[in-house]
Motif scaffolding. Sequence first.
Motif, PDB file in Angstrom:
ATOM      1  N   THR A  58       0.821  -1.206   0.000  1.00 25.28           N
ATOM      2  CA  THR A  58       0.000   0.000   0.000  1.00 25.28           C
ATOM      3  C   THR A  58       0.857   1.258   0.000  1.00 25.28           C
ATOM      4  O   THR A  58       0.609   2.195  -0.772  1.00 25.28           O
ATOM      5  CB  THR A  58      -0.947  -0.001   1.212  1.00 25.28           C
ATOM      6  OG1 THR A  58      -1.780  -1.161   1.124  1.00 25.28           O
ATOM      7  CG2 THR A  58      -1.809   1.244   1.255  1.00 25.28           C
ATOM      8  N   VAL A  59       1.891   1.286   0.826  1.00 25.33           N
ATOM      9  CA  VAL A  59       2.768   2.454   0.877  1.00 25.33           C
ATOM     10  C   VAL A  59       3.541   2.592  -0.430  1.00 25.33           C
ATOM     11  O   VAL A  59       3.693   3.697  -0.958  1.00 25.33           O
ATOM     12  CB  VAL A  59       3.711   2.373   2.100  1.00 25.33           C
ATOM     13  CG1 VAL A  59       4.785   3.446   2.047  1.00 25.33           C
ATOM     14  CG2 VAL A  59       2.895   2.484   3.391  1.00 25.33           C
ATOM     15  N   GLN A  60       3.990   1.483  -0.982  1.00 24.43           N
ATOM     16  CA  GLN A  60       4.691   1.530  -2.263  1.00 24.43           C
ATOM     17  C   GLN A  60       3.793   2.130  -3.337  1.00 24.43           C
ATOM     18  O   GLN A  60       4.202   3.008  -4.091  1.00 24.43           O
ATOM     19  CB  GLN A  60       5.132   0.124  -2.677  1.00 24.43           C
ATOM     20  CG  GLN A  60       5.851   0.075  -4.004  1.00 24.43           C
ATOM     21  CD  GLN A  60       7.219   0.709  -3.960  1.00 24.43           C
ATOM     22  OE1 GLN A  60       8.161   0.102  -3.491  1.00 24.43           O
ATOM     23  NE2 GLN A  60       7.331   1.932  -4.418  1.00 24.43           N
ATOM     24  N   LYS A  61       2.546   1.677  -3.405  1.00 25.49           N
ATOM     25  CA  LYS A  61       1.600   2.212  -4.383  1.00 25.49           C
ATOM     26  C   LYS A  61       1.350   3.701  -4.153  1.00 25.49           C
ATOM     27  O   LYS A  61       1.235   4.469  -5.108  1.00 25.49           O
ATOM     28  CB  LYS A  61       0.274   1.444  -4.329  1.00 25.49           C
ATOM     29  CG  LYS A  61       0.348   0.063  -4.933  1.00 25.49           C
ATOM     30  CD  LYS A  61      -1.001  -0.644  -4.810  1.00 25.49           C
ATOM     31  CE  LYS A  61      -0.961  -2.033  -5.401  1.00 25.49           C
ATOM     32  NZ  LYS A  61      -2.265  -2.716  -5.263  1.00 25.49           N
ATOM     33  N   ALA A  62       1.263   4.117  -2.897  1.00 26.99           N
ATOM     34  CA  ALA A  62       1.048   5.530  -2.588  1.00 26.99           C
ATOM     35  C   ALA A  62       2.196   6.385  -3.113  1.00 26.99           C
ATOM     36  O   ALA A  62       1.974   7.437  -3.725  1.00 26.99           O
ATOM     37  CB  ALA A  62       0.878   5.727  -1.083  1.00 26.99           C
ATOM     38  N   VAL A  63       3.417   5.933  -2.922  1.00 25.40           N
ATOM     39  CA  VAL A  63       4.584   6.689  -3.407  1.00 25.40           C
ATOM     40  C   VAL A  63       4.568   6.738  -4.935  1.00 25.40           C
ATOM     41  O   VAL A  63       4.863   7.780  -5.533  1.00 25.40           O
ATOM     42  CB  VAL A  63       5.899   6.093  -2.851  1.00 25.40           C
ATOM     43  CG1 VAL A  63       7.111   6.724  -3.503  1.00 25.40           C
ATOM     44  CG2 VAL A  63       5.952   6.253  -1.340  1.00 25.40           C
ATOM     45  N   TRP A  64       4.203   5.642  -5.590  1.00 23.36           N
ATOM     46  CA  TRP A  64       4.113   5.634  -7.051  1.00 23.36           C
ATOM     47  C   TRP A  64       3.060   6.622  -7.531  1.00 23.36           C
ATOM     48  O   TRP A  64       3.273   7.348  -8.495  1.00 23.36           O
ATOM     49  CB  TRP A  64       3.770   4.245  -7.563  1.00 23.36           C
ATOM     50  CG  TRP A  64       4.839   3.222  -7.378  1.00 23.36           C
ATOM     51  CD1 TRP A  64       6.173   3.431  -7.204  1.00 23.36           C
ATOM     52  CD2 TRP A  64       4.652   1.810  -7.346  1.00 23.36           C
ATOM     53  NE1 TRP A  64       6.832   2.229  -7.069  1.00 23.36           N
ATOM     54  CE2 TRP A  64       5.918   1.219  -7.151  1.00 23.36           C
ATOM     55  CE3 TRP A  64       3.531   0.983  -7.456  1.00 23.36           C
ATOM     56  CZ2 TRP A  64       6.102  -0.159  -7.074  1.00 23.36           C
ATOM     57  CZ3 TRP A  64       3.710  -0.384  -7.381  1.00 23.36           C
ATOM     58  CH2 TRP A  64       4.986  -0.946  -7.193  1.00 23.36           C
ATOM     59  N   ARG A  65       1.890   6.642  -6.867  1.00 28.16           N
ATOM     60  CA  ARG A  65       0.827   7.559  -7.271  1.00 28.16           C
ATOM     61  C   ARG A  65       1.262   9.012  -7.065  1.00 28.16           C
ATOM     62  O   ARG A  65       0.945   9.877  -7.882  1.00 28.16           O
ATOM     63  CB  ARG A  65      -0.480   7.294  -6.516  1.00 28.16           C
ATOM     64  CG  ARG A  65      -1.051   5.892  -6.692  1.00 28.16           C
ATOM     65  CD  ARG A  65      -1.332   5.517  -8.146  1.00 28.16           C
ATOM     66  NE  ARG A  65      -1.410   4.092  -8.275  1.00 28.16           N
ATOM     67  CZ  ARG A  65      -0.451   3.312  -8.790  1.00 28.16           C
ATOM     68  NH1 ARG A  65       0.656   3.832  -9.255  1.00 28.16           N
ATOM     69  NH2 ARG A  65      -0.593   2.017  -8.868  1.00 28.16           N
ATOM     70  N   ASP A  70      -0.872  11.174  -9.750  1.00 28.66           N
ATOM     71  CA  ASP A  70      -2.149  10.490  -9.943  1.00 28.66           C
ATOM     72  C   ASP A  70      -3.034  10.652  -8.709  1.00 28.66           C
ATOM     73  O   ASP A  70      -3.065   9.788  -7.831  1.00 28.66           O
ATOM     74  CB  ASP A  70      -1.875   9.010 -10.242  1.00 28.66           C
ATOM     75  CG  ASP A  70      -3.125   8.204 -10.515  1.00 28.66           C
ATOM     76  OD1 ASP A  70      -4.247   8.770 -10.505  1.00 28.66           O
ATOM     77  OD2 ASP A  70      -2.980   6.981 -10.742  1.00 28.66           O
ATOM     78  N   THR A  71      -3.780  11.762  -8.651  1.00 31.09           N
ATOM     79  CA  THR A  71      -4.626  12.000  -7.482  1.00 31.09           C
ATOM     80  C   THR A  71      -5.751  10.976  -7.380  1.00 31.09           C
ATOM     81  O   THR A  71      -6.095  10.542  -6.279  1.00 31.09           O
ATOM     82  CB  THR A  71      -5.221  13.421  -7.500  1.00 31.09           C
ATOM     83  OG1 THR A  71      -5.940  13.614  -8.713  1.00 31.09           O
ATOM     84  CG2 THR A  71      -4.134  14.465  -7.378  1.00 31.09           C
ATOM     85  N   ASP A  72      -6.324  10.569  -8.521  1.00 34.14           N
ATOM     86  CA  ASP A  72      -7.400   9.570  -8.484  1.00 34.14           C
ATOM     87  C   ASP A  72      -6.885   8.228  -7.972  1.00 34.14           C
ATOM     88  O   ASP A  72      -7.539   7.563  -7.171  1.00 34.14           O
ATOM     89  CB  ASP A  72      -8.029   9.387  -9.866  1.00 34.14           C
ATOM     90  CG  ASP A  72      -8.823  10.609 -10.318  1.00 34.14           C
ATOM     91  OD1 ASP A  72      -9.247  11.403  -9.459  1.00 34.14           O
ATOM     92  OD2 ASP A  72      -9.005  10.772 -11.545  1.00 34.14           O
ATOM     93  N   GLY A  73      -5.706   7.821  -8.441  1.00 34.51           N
ATOM     94  CA  GLY A  73      -5.112   6.566  -7.993  1.00 34.51           C
ATOM     95  C   GLY A  73      -4.765   6.594  -6.519  1.00 34.51           C
ATOM     96  O   GLY A  73      -4.941   5.604  -5.804  1.00 34.51           O
ATOM     97  N   LEU A  74      -4.273   7.733  -6.045  1.00 34.82           N
ATOM     98  CA  LEU A  74      -3.961   7.868  -4.623  1.00 34.82           C
ATOM     99  C   LEU A  74      -5.240   7.838  -3.793  1.00 34.82           C
ATOM    100  O   LEU A  74      -5.318   7.128  -2.790  1.00 34.82           O
ATOM    101  CB  LEU A  74      -3.178   9.158  -4.372  1.00 34.82           C
ATOM    102  CG  LEU A  74      -2.713   9.404  -2.944  1.00 34.82           C
ATOM    103  CD1 LEU A  74      -1.798   8.277  -2.454  1.00 34.82           C
ATOM    104  CD2 LEU A  74      -1.982  10.745  -2.847  1.00 34.82           C
ATOM    105  N   ALA A  75      -6.261   8.573  -4.223  1.00 34.79           N
ATOM    106  CA  ALA A  75      -7.535   8.584  -3.503  1.00 34.79           C
ATOM    107  C   ALA A  75      -8.166   7.198  -3.466  1.00 34.79           C
ATOM    108  O   ALA A  75      -8.828   6.834  -2.491  1.00 34.79           O
ATOM    109  CB  ALA A  75      -8.495   9.589  -4.137  1.00 34.79           C
ATOM    110  N   ALA A  76      -7.931   6.399  -4.497  1.00 31.57           N
ATOM    111  CA  ALA A  76      -8.482   5.038  -4.542  1.00 31.57           C
ATOM    112  C   ALA A  76      -7.874   4.135  -3.467  1.00 31.57           C
ATOM    113  O   ALA A  76      -8.448   3.103  -3.132  1.00 31.57           O
ATOM    114  CB  ALA A  76      -8.259   4.429  -5.923  1.00 31.57           C
ATOM    115  N   LEU A  77      -6.738   4.529  -2.911  1.00 24.75           N
ATOM    116  CA  LEU A  77      -6.111   3.747  -1.849  1.00 24.75           C
ATOM    117  C   LEU A  77      -6.712   4.043  -0.473  1.00 24.75           C
ATOM    118  O   LEU A  77      -6.345   3.409   0.514  1.00 24.75           O
ATOM    119  CB  LEU A  77      -4.600   4.022  -1.799  1.00 24.75           C
ATOM    120  CG  LEU A  77      -3.788   3.578  -3.006  1.00 24.75           C
ATOM    121  CD1 LEU A  77      -2.345   4.072  -2.882  1.00 24.75           C
ATOM    122  CD2 LEU A  77      -3.826   2.061  -3.146  1.00 24.75           C
TER     123      LEU A  77
END
Length: 177
Positions: A58-65, A70-77
């Motif tokens: 989850t943290v890895q994906k957040a840093v990638w977003r 990618d605000t939509d991708g981050l908000a999706a987390l």
Amino acid sequence: MARKTRLTRFALSAAVVAAGGLLAGCASDDTSLTYQTDYSNHRPLKVVGYPSAGSLETVQKAVWRLADGDTDGLAALAVDDKQADATARNWVKTFGAAAKDDVTADFYDEGSVRQVVVLYFAGSGQIKEIEARIGEDDTWGLTLAEPDPAEAKAKPTWAPPKPGGSGSRTSGTPSEN
């Protein structure tokens, strides 16, 4: 001779069907393929502490977003989407450029259902505290509850200036230790 040719064709057909079945069984699902593509397209996350598999992903994906803007991708987390869009916009605006450089995630607590994580952005010197936790749907996500831009960019007062400076905690909350 004709019988031998038919047997050969049958054996070849059976081999093709079997190989196709094996290859289909080895194919990645979309989520796995997306994660692998993201992983190869971004800088590796440096890790301190003891993340769980879920909190780390989850943290890895957040840093990638963040790095991708990618605000939509981050908000999706988000585990709760009430303030996720505004918070994601704030985080991307504040940390997006810095996330393209080296980032170290310092994981605190034991991580079975929740982990406090401090992100250290090497290029900018920024520090951000986030929380990864299991949501109501039993999947890992982030607490995105900082719709105020000042709150979103505030540096945590308890965190050491460098990753691993005080060691990851195994009990209590960061503010208690």
